[in-house]
Design an enzyme around this catalytic site. Structure first.
Site, PDB file in Angstrom:
ATOM      1  N   GLU A 127      50.431  52.741  53.940  1.00  0.00           N
ATOM      2  CA  GLU A 127      49.691  53.100  52.262  1.00  0.00           C
ATOM      3  C   GLU A 127      49.199  52.301  51.185  1.00  0.00           C
ATOM      4  O   GLU A 127      50.120  51.350  50.966  1.00  0.00           O
ATOM      5  CB  GLU A 127      49.858  54.283  51.440  1.00  0.00           C
ATOM      6  N   LYS A 129      49.933  49.561  48.200  1.00  0.00           N
ATOM      7  CA  LYS A 129      50.922  50.062  46.757  1.00  0.00           C
ATOM      8  C   LYS A 129      50.470  49.212  45.493  1.00  0.00           C
ATOM      9  O   LYS A 129      49.552  48.908  45.324  1.00  0.00           O
ATOM     10  CB  LYS A 129      52.272  48.459  47.073  1.00  0.00           C
ATOM     11  N   ASP A 131      49.447  49.217  41.734  1.00  0.00           N
ATOM     12  CA  ASP A 131      49.919  48.357  40.925  1.00  0.00           C
ATOM     13  C   ASP A 131      50.341  49.310  39.338  1.00  0.00           C
ATOM     14  O   ASP A 131      48.706  48.917  38.940  1.00  0.00           O
ATOM     15  CB  ASP A 131      49.298  46.898  41.217  1.00  0.00           C
ATOM     16  N   TYR A 239      52.789  60.548  45.997  1.00  0.00           N
ATOM     17  CA  TYR A 239      53.577  59.436  47.328  1.00  0.00           C
ATOM     18  C   TYR A 239      54.915  59.095  47.892  1.00  0.00           C
ATOM     19  O   TYR A 239      54.963  58.917  48.735  1.00  0.00           O
ATOM     20  CB  TYR A 239      53.109  57.657  47.122  1.00  0.00           C
ATOM     21  N   LYS A 327      54.194  42.410  51.020  1.00  0.00           N
ATOM     22  CA  LYS A 327      52.944  41.775  49.746  1.00  0.00           C
ATOM     23  C   LYS A 327      51.962  41.625  49.628  1.00  0.00           C
ATOM     24  O   LYS A 327      52.375  40.516  50.412  1.00  0.00           O
ATOM     25  CB  LYS A 327      54.273  40.815  48.413  1.00  0.00           C
ATOM     26  N   CYS A 421      35.467  23.960  15.592  1.00  0.00           N
ATOM     27  CA  CYS A 421      35.256  24.320  16.659  1.00  0.00           C
ATOM     28  C   CYS A 421      34.053  23.492  17.491  1.00  0.00           C
ATOM     29  O   CYS A 421      33.610  22.278  16.716  1.00  0.00           O
ATOM     30  CB  CYS A 421      34.208  25.948  16.472  1.00  0.00           C
ATOM     31  N   CYS A 424      30.348  24.194  17.533  1.00  0.00           N
ATOM     32  CA  CYS A 424      29.635  23.599  15.895  1.00  0.00           C
ATOM     33  C   CYS A 424      30.082  22.885  15.274  1.00  0.00           C
ATOM     34  O   CYS A 424      29.854  22.879  13.345  1.00  0.00           O
ATOM     35  CB  CYS A 424      29.057  25.077  15.653  1.00  0.00           C
ATOM     36  N   CYS A 445      36.112  30.690  16.288  1.00  0.00           N
ATOM     37  CA  CYS A 445      35.024  30.045  16.010  1.00  0.00           C
ATOM     38  C   CYS A 445      35.486  30.710  15.002  1.00  0.00           C
ATOM     39  O   CYS A 445      34.751  32.419  15.090  1.00  0.00           O
ATOM     40  CB  CYS A 445      34.173  29.206  16.305  1.00  0.00           C
ATOM     41  N   CYS A 451      27.185  29.185  14.860  1.00  0.00           N
ATOM     42  CA  CYS A 451      27.510  28.677  16.640  1.00  0.00           C
ATOM     43  C   CYS A 451      26.105  28.879  17.380  1.00  0.00           C
ATOM     44  O   CYS A 451      26.608  29.734  18.291  1.00  0.00           O
ATOM     45  CB  CYS A 451      29.465  28.916  16.538  1.00  0.00           C
TER      46      CYS A 451
END
Length: 706
Positions: A127, A129, A131, A239, A327, A421, A424, A445, A451
């Site tokens: 099955e 895994k 996360d 599960y 894994k 930036c 700009c 920015c 910009c």
């Protein structure tokens, strides 16, 4: 030489003892960040490598295993903010397999332990895994009496009220062969789609975005206010089980199928496998499916199917002998960082990108990798010229895992993140939350209106339906006009017709345009040279200033002149002892520190002030007039919840605002009235707890006169 750099096979016993102490402390710290704070500091692969090294050293020097060894511990102690919830049976972790040989060795160990020869069947389940965040649901006589996090494996955190807000978790089980007591175990997670929406809402509310769906799920589940959890789109896959008076079948697969019959959600990809080849085929299939799934998986779990075999196999230290997690690999390679490029995103965020000497990682040639932000550069001490380890895990974009400091050239110097930036020249700022004092990790920015890196998206926002709403000037036209140099900033829109008259290439002569279509566009622009104040403020595209906040600001200041004047004074107050405008803004219900900080940064930038000045010469911004100020609900804060049957929710909200009320999405002590229709849930419950006046839809219609 530091013990951590010595191969396990080369460690002396004193060195091994030192290294085990270091690993125990480091893994404990990572466990606390992961399980208690929901803020992992290292990738899973790096954490797994620490545990694997610990296990290898203990295998070579078993006499040195410490009482606080990570091999004897699962998770971390529950946080003190939650009531403790002991598990009927320990919630164990799983040993890991990292390649096909590990899987074959696992099956061979089981056969040896059970005394099975190769002719006897050994069926396992496979099955995905998930996360997410592990949870333990204790049902007694079919009713959920307690829900808890994993905690340290023996005692978790009582989060029953939060778990009950998840639609996949029934309060009552229904079906056949229900035991009087059973602990159902599974994973709380958040889908990719829901995670994206949640982060959009977080940013719109002036709150930090979550790092990934796992962190979002963990943070949502571990809220002290279940109303917050209810507002987060969490899901659950069952599960496994812990303490159980009885189970409804003799195999892992059939028990999980029974869970589905009881009303619990199980993962549809789970299947039986007859041998190692089928296990590895399932792994390959799940690997291929991984990018298409709407939830994160980080491997495949294999379990012996027969429960009598599981009982015979039992457990060892922190894990069962009858299960293992295969894994997914984190692909890594070494290369040289040749430069650091600062890219400016459409929201103004300055993102550092590592320019790498091209290297193949997991079958893909990688020449760029994310460096996330300037704090991450400083934490890893990444410098131009460094040799670095690059990782590409699954469908995640490449990232720099660590620097190989021993290969650093003498000419390498610490990287200086730009304060201006690069697109700009406007100031690039890191916002500080005035209520917490925390500084945003992202530098942005401040030249939002001028910009070039942000220009196209800013222009699209400026002409959007809820802003200036200019008919005929959609996304494609904005992009084309920007490329042609016809519209570079918002004020250019309102001088387009005048400039077109003297142009050698008028719009009517350009591809896709004619005299009629060009005239229609100019007429549509002219029709929008008068605009309401809330729309004007919203059109500026200031971070955190959405429609509701723009309306609050318009209501408070009344005119564009007063608003702009106050904002200029706000910018001038930065660093001053007396800050009357700051105090005035924070006193407005709905204006918080994040909005205040964004306004400061936006109006502190001279380019933005100049552009607004140009706009006000070209457009007429109407005075804000609040209608319905003398109604019975004027000035009240109202929350709508549940289903409305005679009008739509949007109609009801619009009517409330037209009558002078403020519509909120959350119930609080400041709420004056809750209108609850069928299906009202946590908001109605919160209103009752706070003794907030509650009426139904008919009561609402009577209140406003039908």
């Amino acid at each position: 030489m530091k013990t951590q750099s010595i191969e396990v096979a080369a460690l002396t016993e004193p060195q091994a003892e030192v290294e085990l102490a270091r690993l125990a402390a480091e893994i404990k710290a990572h466990d606390e960040r992961y399980y208690q704070q929901d803020k992992p500091a290292v990738p899973d692969a790096e954490y797994d490598a620490l545990r694997l090294r610990n296990a290898e050293i203990e295998a070579r020097f078993p006499q040195l295993r410490r009482p606080d060894s990570p091999s004897l511990r699962v998770g971390a102690a529950p946080a003190e903010a939650f009531e403790k919830a002991p598990h009927g049976q320990p919630m164990l972790s799983l040993d890991n397999a990292f390649d096909e040989q590990d899987v074959a060795d696992f099956c061979a160990r089981i056969r040896r332990f059970l005394g099975l020869d190769q002719a006897e069947p050994l069926v396992l389940t496979a099955e995905p895994k998930i996360d997410g965040v592990s949870a333990n649901l204790r049902y007694e006589k079919g009713r959920l009496v307690r829900g808890a996090t994993r905690g340290d494996g023996l005692v978790g955190e009582n989060v029953t009220a939060n778990l009950l807000t998840i639609s996949d978790i029934p309060e009552f089980l229904a079906g056949d062969r229900l035991p009087d007591v059973i602990e159902v175990r599974g994973e709380v997670y958040m889908s990719h789609a829901d995670f994206a929406v949640l982060n959009e809402n977080q940013l719109a509310a002036g709150k930090p975005a979550f790092m990934n769906p796992r962190n979002a799920a963990a943070g949502s589940l571990r809220q002290l206010d279940s109303g917050i959890t209810a507002a987060r789109p969490l899901r659950f896959f069952a599960y496994a089980w812990g303490e159980a008076q009885s189970v409804p079948a003799d195999t892992q697969m059939d028990v999980i199928q029974a869970f589905s019959g009881w009303g619990l959600t199980i993962n549809p990809l789970m299947r039986r496998c007859a041998d190692v080849a089928e296990l590895l085929a399932a792994y390959s299939e799940f690997t291929a499916l991984r990018p298409t799934l709407d939830y994160d998986i980080d491997g495949v779990v294999y379990k012996v199917d027969r429960l009598d075999y599981q009982q015979r196999l039992g457990t060892v230290s922190r894990a069962p002998r009858w299960a293992i997690a295969h894994k997914f690999p984190a692909e890594q390679a070494q290369t040289v960082l040749e430069d650091i490029d600062i890219q400016v995103g459409r929201t103004g965020a300055l993102t550092p990108v590592a320019k790498l000497r091209p290297v193949t990682v997991g079958g893909v040639v990688v020449s760029n990798a994310t460096l996330h932000n300037e704090d991450e550069i400083a934490r890893k001490d990444v410098r131009i010229g460094d040799t670095v380890v690059v990782q590409r895990a699954g469908d995640v974009i490449p990232q720099i895992v660590r620097v190989l400091a021993d290969q650093r050239p003498e000419t390498a110097v610490p990287f200086q993140f730009p304060q201006l930036c690069p697109a700009c020249g406007s100031h690039a700022e890191r916002e500080t939350n005035k209520s917490t004092g925390k500084t945003d990790v992202v530098r942005r920015c401040s030249g939002g209106l001028i910009c070039p890196a942000q220009a196209v998206e800013r222009l699209k926002h400026f002409v959007s339906r809820d802003a200036f709403d200019i008919d005929g000037l959609g996304s494609k036209q904005v992009e084309a006009f920007y490329v042609l140099g016809l519209v570079q900033r918002p004020s250019d829109i309102f001088t387009l017709a005048a400039r077109d008259k003297g142009s050698l290439t008028p719009l009517s002569k350009r591809e896709g345009w004619g005299t009629q279509s060009a005239n229609n566009l100019f007429a549509a622009i002219a029709a929008r040279q008068q605009i309401e104040l809330p729309r004007f403020i919203y059109a500026l595209g200031i971070r955190y200033v959405g429609q509701m906040t723009a309306r609050l600001l318009a209501k408070h200041f009344g005119t564009a002149v007063k608003f702009v004047s106050a904002m200029q004074q706000l910018a001038a107050e930065v660093g001053q002892e007396e800050q009357p405008v700051h105090e005035t803004l924070l006193a407005i219900d709905g204006i918080g520190p994040a909005v205040l900080g964004a306004l400061e940064i936006f109006f502190s930038e001279p380019h933005n002030r100049e552009e607004i000045s140009e706009l006000l010469k070209l457009v007429e911004v109407g005075e804000f007039i609040q209608s319905g100020q003398q109604s019975t609900i004027s000035g009240k804060t109202i929350v709508f919840t549940g289903k409305l049957e005679k009008v739509t929710r949007n109609e009801a909200k619009a009517k409330a605002e037209a009558l002078g009320a403020k519509v909120s999405s959350a119930v609080s002590a400041k709420t004056d009235l809750v209108v609850a229709g069928p299906g009202a849930g946590s908001k109605l419950k919160k209103a009752q707890e706070l003794d907030v006046e509650t009426i139904d839809e008919d009561g609402w219609l009577d209140l406003i006169g039908g």
